[in-house]
Design a protein around this motif. Structure first.
Motif, PDB file in Angstrom:
ATOM      1  N   PRO A   1      -5.451  22.379  13.124  1.00 15.95           N
ATOM      2  CA  PRO A   1      -4.626  21.991  11.967  1.00 15.95           C
ATOM      3  C   PRO A   1      -3.354  21.230  12.332  1.00 15.95           C
ATOM      4  CG  PRO A   1      -4.127  24.252  12.547  1.00 15.95           C
ATOM      5  CD  PRO A   1      -5.103  23.744  13.589  1.00 15.95           C
ATOM      6  N   GLN A   2      -3.306  20.614  13.515  1.00 13.92           N
ATOM      7  CA  GLN A   2      -2.058  20.016  13.994  1.00 13.92           C
ATOM      8  C   GLN A   2      -1.572  18.828  13.176  1.00 13.92           C
ATOM      9  OE1 GLN A   2      -3.700  21.974  16.170  1.00 13.92           O
ATOM     10  NE2 GLN A   2      -1.739  23.023  16.280  1.00 13.92           N
ATOM     11  N   VAL A   3      -2.469  18.162  12.452  1.00 15.69           N
ATOM     12  CA  VAL A   3      -2.052  16.978  11.697  1.00 15.69           C
ATOM     13  C   VAL A   3      -1.004  17.337  10.655  1.00 15.69           C
ATOM     14  CG1 VAL A   3      -3.987  17.236  10.066  1.00 15.69           C
ATOM     15  CG2 VAL A   3      -2.857  15.023  10.330  1.00 15.69           C
ATOM     16  N   GLY A   4      -1.136  18.503  10.029  1.00 12.85           N
ATOM     17  CA  GLY A   4      -0.191  18.898   8.989  1.00 12.85           C
ATOM     18  C   GLY A   4       1.218  19.053   9.513  1.00 12.85           C
ATOM     19  N   SER A   5       1.392  19.816  10.589  1.00 13.40           N
ATOM     20  CA  SER A   5       2.740  20.063  11.116  1.00 13.40           C
ATOM     21  C   SER A   5       3.370  18.786  11.650  1.00 13.40           C
ATOM     22  CB  SER A   5       2.677  21.125  12.216  1.00 13.40           C
ATOM     23  OG  SER A   5       1.790  20.731  13.256  1.00 13.40           O
ATOM     24  N   ALA A   6       2.560  17.920  12.293  1.00 11.56           N
ATOM     25  CA  ALA A   6       3.113  16.681  12.838  1.00 11.56           C
ATOM     26  C   ALA A   6       3.612  15.758  11.736  1.00 11.56           C
ATOM     27  CB  ALA A   6       2.058  15.970  13.689  1.00 11.56           C
ATOM     28  N   LEU A   7       2.828  15.594  10.673  1.00  8.67           N
ATOM     29  CA  LEU A   7       3.223  14.690   9.600  1.00  8.67           C
ATOM     30  C   LEU A   7       4.315  15.292   8.721  1.00  8.67           C
ATOM     31  CD1 LEU A   7      -0.196  13.143   8.543  1.00  8.67           C
ATOM     32  CD2 LEU A   7       1.544  12.252  10.101  1.00  8.67           C
ATOM     33  N   ILE A   8       4.326  16.602   8.567  1.00 10.66           N
ATOM     34  CA  ILE A   8       5.423  17.242   7.825  1.00 10.66           C
ATOM     35  C   ILE A   8       6.744  16.976   8.525  1.00 10.66           C
ATOM     36  CG2 ILE A   8       6.430  19.498   7.264  1.00 10.66           C
ATOM     37  CD1 ILE A   8       3.633  20.458   6.572  1.00 10.66           C
ATOM     38  N   ALA A   9       6.761  17.087   9.854  1.00 15.24           N
ATOM     39  CA  ALA A   9       7.991  16.812  10.605  1.00 15.24           C
ATOM     40  C   ALA A   9       8.402  15.356  10.463  1.00 15.24           C
ATOM     41  CB  ALA A   9       7.800  17.173  12.076  1.00 15.24           C
ATOM     42  N   GLY A  10       7.445  14.435  10.555  1.00 13.58           N
ATOM     43  CA  GLY A  10       7.766  13.022  10.424  1.00 13.58           C
ATOM     44  C   GLY A  10       8.317  12.669   9.057  1.00 13.58           C
ATOM     45  N   VAL A  11       7.696  13.202   8.010  1.00 16.26           N
ATOM     46  CA  VAL A  11       8.192  12.957   6.654  1.00 16.26           C
ATOM     47  C   VAL A  11       9.561  13.592   6.460  1.00 16.26           C
ATOM     48  CG1 VAL A  11       7.760  13.411   4.204  1.00 16.26           C
ATOM     49  CG2 VAL A  11       5.884  12.701   5.682  1.00 16.26           C
TER      50      VAL A  11
ATOM     51  N   ASP B   1       0.801  -1.218   0.000  1.00 16.68           N
ATOM     52  CA  ASP B   1       0.000   0.000   0.000  1.00 16.68           C
ATOM     53  C   ASP B   1       0.838   1.276   0.000  1.00 16.68           C
ATOM     54  OD1 ASP B   1      -2.394  -1.324  -0.032  1.00 16.68           O
ATOM     55  OD2 ASP B   1      -2.529  -1.468   2.144  1.00 16.68           O
ATOM     56  N   ALA B   2       2.137   1.178   0.208  1.00 19.13           N
ATOM     57  CA  ALA B   2       2.972   2.367   0.340  1.00 19.13           C
ATOM     58  C   ALA B   2       3.054   3.132  -0.970  1.00 19.13           C
ATOM     59  CB  ALA B   2       4.373   1.976   0.801  1.00 19.13           C
ATOM     60  N   VAL B   3       3.005   4.463  -0.863  1.00 15.73           N
ATOM     61  CA  VAL B   3       3.124   5.320  -2.037  1.00 15.73           C
ATOM     62  C   VAL B   3       4.583   5.740  -2.202  1.00 15.73           C
ATOM     63  CG1 VAL B   3       0.764   6.147  -1.782  1.00 15.73           C
ATOM     64  CG2 VAL B   3       2.630   7.414  -0.712  1.00 15.73           C
ATOM     65  N   ALA B   4       4.892   6.355  -3.336  1.00 16.24           N
ATOM     66  CA  ALA B   4       6.262   6.739  -3.636  1.00 16.24           C
ATOM     67  C   ALA B   4       6.731   7.876  -2.731  1.00 16.24           C
ATOM     68  CB  ALA B   4       6.373   7.168  -5.093  1.00 16.24           C
ATOM     69  N   ARG B   5       8.056   7.986  -2.587  1.00 14.02           N
ATOM     70  CA  ARG B   5       8.630   9.047  -1.752  1.00 14.02           C
ATOM     71  C   ARG B   5       8.206  10.423  -2.231  1.00 14.02           C
ATOM     72  NH1 ARG B   5      13.209   5.651  -1.925  1.00 14.02           N
ATOM     73  NH2 ARG B   5      14.065   6.841  -3.664  1.00 14.02           N
ATOM     74  N   GLU B   6       8.226  10.614  -3.542  1.00 16.36           N
ATOM     75  CA  GLU B   6       7.854  11.916  -4.084  1.00 16.36           C
ATOM     76  C   GLU B   6       6.407  12.266  -3.748  1.00 16.36           C
ATOM     77  OE1 GLU B   6      11.202  10.158  -6.174  1.00 16.36           O
ATOM     78  OE2 GLU B   6       9.185   9.449  -5.729  1.00 16.36           O
ATOM     79  N   GLU B   7       5.557  11.262  -3.800  1.00 15.02           N
ATOM     80  CA  GLU B   7       4.144  11.508  -3.532  1.00 15.02           C
ATOM     81  C   GLU B   7       3.894  11.797  -2.061  1.00 15.02           C
ATOM     82  OE1 GLU B   7      -0.232   9.439  -4.300  1.00 15.02           O
ATOM     83  OE2 GLU B   7       1.578   8.589  -5.206  1.00 15.02           O
ATOM     84  N   ILE B   8       4.571  11.071  -1.175  1.00 21.83           N
ATOM     85  CA  ILE B   8       4.333  11.314   0.248  1.00 21.83           C
ATOM     86  C   ILE B   8       4.869  12.685   0.661  1.00 21.83           C
ATOM     87  CG2 ILE B   8       6.474  10.306   1.193  1.00 21.83           C
ATOM     88  CD1 ILE B   8       4.806   9.051   3.365  1.00 21.83           C
ATOM     89  N   ARG B   9       5.958  13.129   0.045  1.00 20.55           N
ATOM     90  CA  ARG B   9       6.463  14.467   0.325  1.00 20.55           C
ATOM     91  C   ARG B   9       5.444  15.521  -0.124  1.00 20.55           C
ATOM     92  NH1 ARG B   9      11.043  14.180  -1.995  1.00 20.55           N
ATOM     93  NH2 ARG B   9      12.519  14.315  -0.254  1.00 20.55           N
ATOM     94  N   ALA B  10       4.910  15.328  -1.328  1.00 22.85           N
ATOM     95  CA  ALA B  10       3.931  16.285  -1.849  1.00 22.85           C
ATOM     96  C   ALA B  10       2.652  16.293  -1.012  1.00 22.85           C
ATOM     97  CB  ALA B  10       3.609  15.948  -3.302  1.00 22.85           C
ATOM     98  N   LYS B  11       2.197  15.108  -0.587  1.00 21.58           N
ATOM     99  CA  LYS B  11       0.990  15.036   0.223  1.00 21.58           C
ATOM    100  C   LYS B  11       1.182  15.723   1.568  1.00 21.58           C
ATOM    101  CE  LYS B  11      -1.352  11.304   0.549  1.00 21.58           C
ATOM    102  NZ  LYS B  11      -1.695   9.888   0.825  1.00 21.58           N
ATOM    103  N   ALA B  12       2.345  15.543   2.166  1.00 22.49           N
ATOM    104  CA  ALA B  12       2.599  16.193   3.446  1.00 22.49           C
ATOM    105  C   ALA B  12       2.645  17.707   3.296  1.00 22.49           C
ATOM    106  CB  ALA B  12       3.907  15.673   4.045  1.00 22.49           C
ATOM    107  N   LEU B  13       3.320  18.183   2.263  1.00 24.15           N
ATOM    108  CA  LEU B  13       3.412  19.630   2.049  1.00 24.15           C
ATOM    109  C   LEU B  13       2.070  20.236   1.659  1.00 24.15           C
ATOM    110  CD1 LEU B  13       6.864  19.915   0.239  1.00 24.15           C
ATOM    111  CD2 LEU B  13       6.289  20.638   2.565  1.00 24.15           C
TER     112      LEU B  13
END
Length: 482
Positions: A149-159, A97-109
């Motif tokens: 909106p905390q989900v965005g900052s938390a997942l951006i840091a994790g990615v 189920d994992a998506v590509a690195r480029e896609e997960i970076r874009a989704k987080a941003l």
């Protein structure tokens, strides 16, 4: 599904074609796609789960995907071999189920918001959460989580940590740090305004409010919420699942605690803002750490993870020492998270140990024959650090007793037993609720009639030996602390 658009030179076109043909992927090559005559555009559809694998295969073949690569969403594809790709990657032996690195970076941003939007929404959610806490309204508290909106900052840091993206690490950590400050400030100002306007009296012991008391005695279950929330958010991000609902869970682990800190500061109660502070720090670190661990488990690594290696004579690979500095950002972030987690975890472990000792002491007292008719309903223990701020930690015990029975020595007995078990002085408050129980045997109907305690017999409280008086307790029972 995804539509991949890859711009390559004529020299590397054959390498791309060889990989796509070997994987049975249908593709289209467009010549003269740019003003550079030696570039061609290769397009091909893929199941979402296959994007990362195929791009890695192209990289291994020497294709430079940093020149121009677009990964776009598509509704459907009707090509000769696409059905086979679905059977292979979606429901086959290579299901992933994992998506590509480029896609997960874009989704987080994509979840990143401007500073005005992020801090405004954070403050609004904290004010609503503080109002819900003071009103003892779970519905209002949950409503505050929806706008946080905390989900965005938390997942951006994790990615950012997983991919060694310093910009994402900086954005994620900065928004979380200043966002918590904005949340605490908003709740603090609201508390002062409510007191100055006599809307809520300043003599109210807010620690007795049910929704607040649940946030001021952190324990293992509280930490578990943060760990699962961060892990679920990262899991949803990495597997193309929606993260909007998970975002509510992440906010639920953070915003009410931040609002409780502001309320505790406004009312000047160390037991409230210290307990909520430990909960906020522990949950914030837990969210970030668990998000990183899940992403790492799914195989997300920095783009340059293997780029700076060279072959030596014995066939082993080694990394140039000077290249290690490129991972400094991720390393510093992990060390910072680890240090805070150890510090907050130590406080949390100490509180859990104190709670366990208190539970043991209360159970020993309740097991005595003279209290056999009492039924323990709930128990609440204030954070032990409050003793460093001139307050005695208070233990609140709620019991059900037979109607018209009196137990005037219960609070004193509990305090003495807790002091022997923990070695600490505590203030004990006992709240009684009256009722009648008929038929305790299996299958015999049970009837319990209860009434709210009167002002004269609802509680028995004793101060600690230091002279500190416990706060007036609410007739509503507090939550069980573990």
């Amino acid at each position: 599904m995804r539509l991949i658009k890859l711009l390559v030179s004529e020299d590397t076109k054959q390498s791309v074609v060889d990989v796509l043909e070997a994987e049975n992927i249908d593709f289209v090559v467009t010549k003269d796609a740019t003003e550079h005559k030696n570039d061609v555009l290769v397009e091909f559809p893929l199941p979402t789960q296959a994007v990362g694998y195929v791009i890695d295969e192209l990289r291994d073949a020497g294709v430079n995907d940093k020149k121009y690569t677009v990964i776009a969403s598509a509704e459907t594809a009707k090509t000769r071999n696409y059905h086979e790709l679905e059977e292979r990657f979606v429901a086959g032996v290579e299901e992933d189920d994992a998506v590509a690195r480029e896609e997960i970076r874009a989704k987080a941003l994509d979840m990143h918001r401007s500073n005005l939007t992020y801090y405004s929404m954070t403050m609004f959610s904290a004010i609503v959460a503080a109002a819900g806490l003071l009103m003892d309204s779970p519905a209002v508290v949950v409503g505050a989580m929806v706008i946080a909106p905390q989900v965005g900052s938390a997942l951006i840091a994790g990615v950012g940590i997983s991919l060694n993206d310093r910009r994402m690490i900086r954005i994620g950590f900065a928004q979380q740090f200043f966002g918590f400050g904005a949340a605490i400030l908003g709740a603090f100002v609201l508390g002062l305004l409510l007191q100055s306007g006599q809307i809520v009296t300043s003599v109210l012991d807010v620690s007795t409010v049910s929704q607040i008391s649940k946030r001021i005695s952190p324990g293992l279950l509280s930490l578990l919420v943060g760990l699962c929330a961060g892990a679920a958010g990262a899991f949803g991000l990495a597997t193309a699942l929606p993260v909007s609902l998970v975002g509510v869970m992440i906010a639920a682990a953070l915003i009410p605690a931040a609002a409780a800190i502001g309320i505790g500061l406004a009312w000047g109660l160390p037991s409230v803002y210290l307990g909520a502070g430990v909960l906020l720090v522990a949950n914030a670190v837990a969210v970030n750490v668990s998000a990183f661990l899940v992403l790492w488990y799914f195989g997300y690594r920095p783009d340059s993870w293997t780029e700076n290696t060279r072959e030596v004579n014995n066939g082993e690979s080694t990394t140039e020492p000077n290249d290690r500095s490129q991972y400094l950002g991720a390393a510093v972030a992990l060390v910072l998270l680890g240090s805070i987690f150890v510090g907050a975890g130590g406080l949390l472990v100490g509180q859990i140990g104190f709670d366990n000792d208190v539970n043991t002491a209360v159970e020993q007292v309740m097991a005595d024959d003279q209290y056999s008719d009492l039924e323990l309903t709930s128990m609440q223990t204030e954070v032990g650090m409050s003793r460093y701020f001139g307050q005695t930690p208070e233990v609140t015990v709620v019991v059900m007793r037979p109607a018209d029975e009196s137990y005037p020595d219960l609070a004193e007995t509990l305090r003495e037993q807790i002091r022997r078990e923990t070695g600490r002085n505590v203030a004990v408050s006992v709240e009684f609720r009256e009722g009648q129980r008929v038929g305790n045997s299996l299958g015999d109907p049970t009837r319990l009639d209860a009434r709210e305690p009167s002002a004269s017999d609802s509680s028995a409280s004793l101060p600690s030996p230091s002279g500190a008086s416990p706060a007036v307790s609410s007739p509503t029972p507090t939550s069980l602390s573990v």
